[in-house]
Design a protein around this motif. Structure first.
Motif, PDB file in Angstrom:
ATOM      1  N   SER A   1     -65.150 -21.797  59.031  1.00 38.68           N
ATOM      2  CA  SER A   1     -63.930 -21.051  58.722  1.00 38.68           C
ATOM      3  C   SER A   1     -62.877 -21.183  59.823  1.00 38.68           C
ATOM      4  CB  SER A   1     -64.277 -19.572  58.519  1.00 38.68           C
ATOM      5  OG  SER A   1     -64.811 -19.042  59.717  1.00 38.68           O
ATOM      6  N   THR A   2     -63.184 -21.949  60.858  1.00 37.69           N
ATOM      7  CA  THR A   2     -62.259 -22.103  61.984  1.00 37.69           C
ATOM      8  C   THR A   2     -61.458 -23.390  61.847  1.00 37.69           C
ATOM      9  OG1 THR A   2     -63.837 -20.947  63.404  1.00 37.69           O
ATOM     10  CG2 THR A   2     -62.089 -22.174  64.500  1.00 37.69           C
ATOM     11  N   VAL A   3     -60.154 -23.277  62.059  1.00 35.87           N
ATOM     12  CA  VAL A   3     -59.267 -24.440  62.024  1.00 35.87           C
ATOM     13  C   VAL A   3     -58.885 -24.776  63.459  1.00 35.87           C
ATOM     14  CG1 VAL A   3     -57.050 -25.345  61.223  1.00 35.87           C
ATOM     15  CG2 VAL A   3     -58.368 -23.793  59.760  1.00 35.87           C
ATOM     16  N   TYR A   4     -59.106 -26.023  63.840  1.00 39.85           N
ATOM     17  CA  TYR A   4     -58.759 -26.499  65.172  1.00 39.85           C
ATOM     18  C   TYR A   4     -57.504 -27.360  65.081  1.00 39.85           C
ATOM     19  CZ  TYR A   4     -63.248 -24.869  66.861  1.00 39.85           C
ATOM     20  OH  TYR A   4     -64.303 -24.080  67.212  1.00 39.85           O
ATOM     21  N   TYR A   5     -56.653 -27.214  66.065  1.00 39.12           N
ATOM     22  CA  TYR A   5     -55.418 -27.979  66.147  1.00 39.12           C
ATOM     23  C   TYR A   5     -55.518 -28.980  67.293  1.00 39.12           C
ATOM     24  CZ  TYR A   5     -53.263 -24.709  62.948  1.00 39.12           C
ATOM     25  OH  TYR A   5     -52.964 -23.954  61.832  1.00 39.12           O
ATOM     26  N   ALA A   6     -54.920 -30.154  67.088  1.00 35.55           N
ATOM     27  CA  ALA A   6     -54.892 -31.197  68.109  1.00 35.55           C
ATOM     28  C   ALA A   6     -53.576 -31.949  68.004  1.00 35.55           C
ATOM     29  CB  ALA A   6     -56.066 -32.163  67.917  1.00 35.55           C
ATOM     30  N   LEU A   7     -53.203 -32.600  69.096  1.00 36.29           N
ATOM     31  CA  LEU A   7     -52.004 -33.441  69.078  1.00 36.29           C
ATOM     32  C   LEU A   7     -52.250 -34.666  68.219  1.00 36.29           C
ATOM     33  CD1 LEU A   7     -50.962 -33.438  72.858  1.00 36.29           C
ATOM     34  CD2 LEU A   7     -50.071 -32.006  71.003  1.00 36.29           C
ATOM     35  N   THR A   8     -51.222 -35.146  67.563  1.00 42.95           N
ATOM     36  CA  THR A   8     -51.348 -36.367  66.763  1.00 42.95           C
ATOM     37  C   THR A   8     -51.303 -37.614  67.643  1.00 42.95           C
ATOM     38  OG1 THR A   8     -48.965 -36.398  66.386  1.00 42.95           O
ATOM     39  CG2 THR A   8     -50.328 -35.397  64.672  1.00 42.95           C
ATOM     40  N   SER A   9     -50.748 -37.468  68.847  1.00 40.09           N
ATOM     41  CA  SER A   9     -50.601 -38.621  69.733  1.00 40.09           C
ATOM     42  C   SER A   9     -50.616 -38.169  71.188  1.00 40.09           C
ATOM     43  CB  SER A   9     -49.275 -39.325  69.437  1.00 40.09           C
ATOM     44  OG  SER A   9     -48.959 -40.255  70.456  1.00 40.09           O
ATOM     45  N   PRO A  10     -51.237 -38.956  72.061  1.00 41.48           N
ATOM     46  CA  PRO A  10     -51.187 -38.623  73.491  1.00 41.48           C
ATOM     47  C   PRO A  10     -49.769 -38.759  74.054  1.00 41.48           C
ATOM     48  CG  PRO A  10     -52.269 -40.739  73.150  1.00 41.48           C
ATOM     49  CD  PRO A  10     -52.051 -40.141  71.791  1.00 41.48           C
ATOM     50  N   HIS A  11     -48.880 -39.409  73.325  1.00 45.98           N
ATOM     51  CA  HIS A  11     -47.494 -39.543  73.779  1.00 45.98           C
ATOM     52  C   HIS A  11     -46.791 -38.186  73.861  1.00 45.98           C
ATOM     53  CE1 HIS A  11     -47.757 -43.820  73.791  1.00 45.98           C
ATOM     54  NE2 HIS A  11     -47.947 -43.905  72.482  1.00 45.98           N
ATOM     55  N   VAL A  12     -47.236 -37.221  73.054  1.00 43.19           N
ATOM     56  CA  VAL A  12     -46.647 -35.883  73.118  1.00 43.19           C
ATOM     57  C   VAL A  12     -46.933 -35.282  74.491  1.00 43.19           C
ATOM     58  CG1 VAL A  12     -46.647 -33.560  72.123  1.00 43.19           C
ATOM     59  CG2 VAL A  12     -46.852 -35.560  70.621  1.00 43.19           C
ATOM     60  N   ALA A  13     -48.167 -35.413  74.962  1.00 43.29           N
ATOM     61  CA  ALA A  13     -48.526 -34.916  76.293  1.00 43.29           C
ATOM     62  C   ALA A  13     -47.733 -35.657  77.368  1.00 43.29           C
ATOM     63  CB  ALA A  13     -50.026 -35.060  76.527  1.00 43.29           C
ATOM     64  N   GLU A  14     -47.547 -36.948  77.191  1.00 44.32           N
ATOM     65  CA  GLU A  14     -46.758 -37.733  78.147  1.00 44.32           C
ATOM     66  C   GLU A  14     -45.316 -37.250  78.176  1.00 44.32           C
ATOM     67  OE1 GLU A  14     -47.130 -41.944  77.327  1.00 44.32           O
ATOM     68  OE2 GLU A  14     -49.298 -41.736  77.073  1.00 44.32           O
ATOM     69  N   LEU A  15     -44.751 -36.945  77.018  1.00 43.89           N
ATOM     70  CA  LEU A  15     -43.386 -36.443  76.947  1.00 43.89           C
ATOM     71  C   LEU A  15     -43.250 -35.129  77.711  1.00 43.89           C
ATOM     72  CD1 LEU A  15     -40.489 -36.615  75.791  1.00 43.89           C
ATOM     73  CD2 LEU A  15     -41.353 -35.373  73.801  1.00 43.89           C
ATOM     74  N   LEU A  16     -44.206 -34.235  77.547  1.00 45.73           N
ATOM     75  CA  LEU A  16     -44.177 -32.962  78.260  1.00 45.73           C
ATOM     76  C   LEU A  16     -44.273 -33.189  79.768  1.00 45.73           C
ATOM     77  CD1 LEU A  16     -46.431 -30.832  75.919  1.00 45.73           C
ATOM     78  CD2 LEU A  16     -43.949 -30.690  76.161  1.00 45.73           C
ATOM     79  N   TYR A  17     -45.085 -34.151  80.180  1.00 50.25           N
ATOM     80  CA  TYR A  17     -45.226 -34.480  81.600  1.00 50.25           C
ATOM     81  C   TYR A  17     -43.907 -35.023  82.154  1.00 50.25           C
ATOM     82  CZ  TYR A  17     -46.769 -36.711  85.889  1.00 50.25           C
ATOM     83  OH  TYR A  17     -46.882 -37.099  87.206  1.00 50.25           O
ATOM     84  N   VAL A  18     -43.282 -35.914  81.426  1.00 47.62           N
ATOM     85  CA  VAL A  18     -42.003 -36.483  81.865  1.00 47.62           C
ATOM     86  C   VAL A  18     -40.941 -35.383  81.930  1.00 47.62           C
ATOM     87  CG1 VAL A  18     -40.138 -38.064  81.229  1.00 47.62           C
ATOM     88  CG2 VAL A  18     -42.510 -38.818  81.107  1.00 47.62           C
ATOM     89  N   ALA A  19     -40.917 -34.483  80.971  1.00 44.61           N
ATOM     90  CA  ALA A  19     -39.961 -33.375  80.988  1.00 44.61           C
ATOM     91  C   ALA A  19     -40.170 -32.526  82.241  1.00 44.61           C
ATOM     92  CB  ALA A  19     -40.111 -32.515  79.735  1.00 44.61           C
ATOM     93  N   ARG A  20     -41.420 -32.312  82.602  1.00 47.33           N
ATOM     94  CA  ARG A  20     -41.735 -31.540  83.818  1.00 47.33           C
ATOM     95  C   ARG A  20     -41.198 -32.251  85.060  1.00 47.33           C
ATOM     96  NH1 ARG A  20     -45.974 -27.731  84.845  1.00 47.33           N
ATOM     97  NH2 ARG A  20     -46.299 -27.531  87.081  1.00 47.33           N
ATOM     98  N   GLN A  21     -41.363 -33.576  85.109  1.00 44.55           N
ATOM     99  CA  GLN A  21     -40.862 -34.347  86.245  1.00 44.55           C
ATOM    100  C   GLN A  21     -39.336 -34.274  86.324  1.00 44.55           C
ATOM    101  OE1 GLN A  21     -42.856 -38.113  85.278  1.00 44.55           O
ATOM    102  NE2 GLN A  21     -43.797 -37.985  87.310  1.00 44.55           N
ATOM    103  N   ILE A  22     -38.670 -34.382  85.186  1.00 41.10           N
ATOM    104  CA  ILE A  22     -37.208 -34.307  85.153  1.00 41.10           C
ATOM    105  C   ILE A  22     -36.749 -32.942  85.644  1.00 41.10           C
ATOM    106  CG2 ILE A  22     -35.190 -34.246  83.625  1.00 41.10           C
ATOM    107  CD1 ILE A  22     -36.684 -36.400  81.919  1.00 41.10           C
TER     108      ILE A  22
END
Length: 110
Positions: free
Chosen positions: A69-90
């Motif tokens: 009955s549990t729904v798990y969520y995941a990113l569709t692409s590791p590029h999303v995590a990379e985008l967040l990392y780049v935003a943090r650097q900026i």
């Protein structure tokens, strides 16, 4: 007629334009999570979190997996995590520049 790429990019960044969605994506950058795990970390009501997850699903940024009955969520692409990392650097660079400017202002007695 297809929309120009810059318009699609603008819509993509609008999707990212909510603090709860950014926090969800940060959490999912670490590993998949169910709603119950995300609630205390995101700090919003369950119905609101469900709405934000639906926006991210429609945008194709997250996918779901059901286990019982549990729904798990995941990113569709590791590029999303990379985008967040780049935003943090900026942001770090921008804030660093602002801190330097503030130091200069305080150092100048005129």
């Amino acid at each position: 007629m297809s929309r120009p790429l810059y318009q699609l990019k603008a819509e993509f960044f609008k999707t990212l334009g909510h603090p709860a969605r950014i926090r969800v994506l940060e959490l999912l950058s670490e590993r998949e999570h169910c709603v119950a795990e995300m609630l205390p970390e995101v700090g919003i009501e369950p119905a609101h979190l469900s709405q934000q997850l639906a926006v991210l699903r429609r945008a194709g940024l997250v996918v779901t997996r059901r286990e019982g009955s549990t729904v798990y969520y995941a990113l569709t692409s590791p590029h999303v995590a990379e985008l967040l990392y780049v935003a943090r650097q900026i942001l770090s660079g921008v804030l660093s520049g602002q801190a330097e400017l503030l130091r200069d202002l305080h150092a100048d007695p005129t």
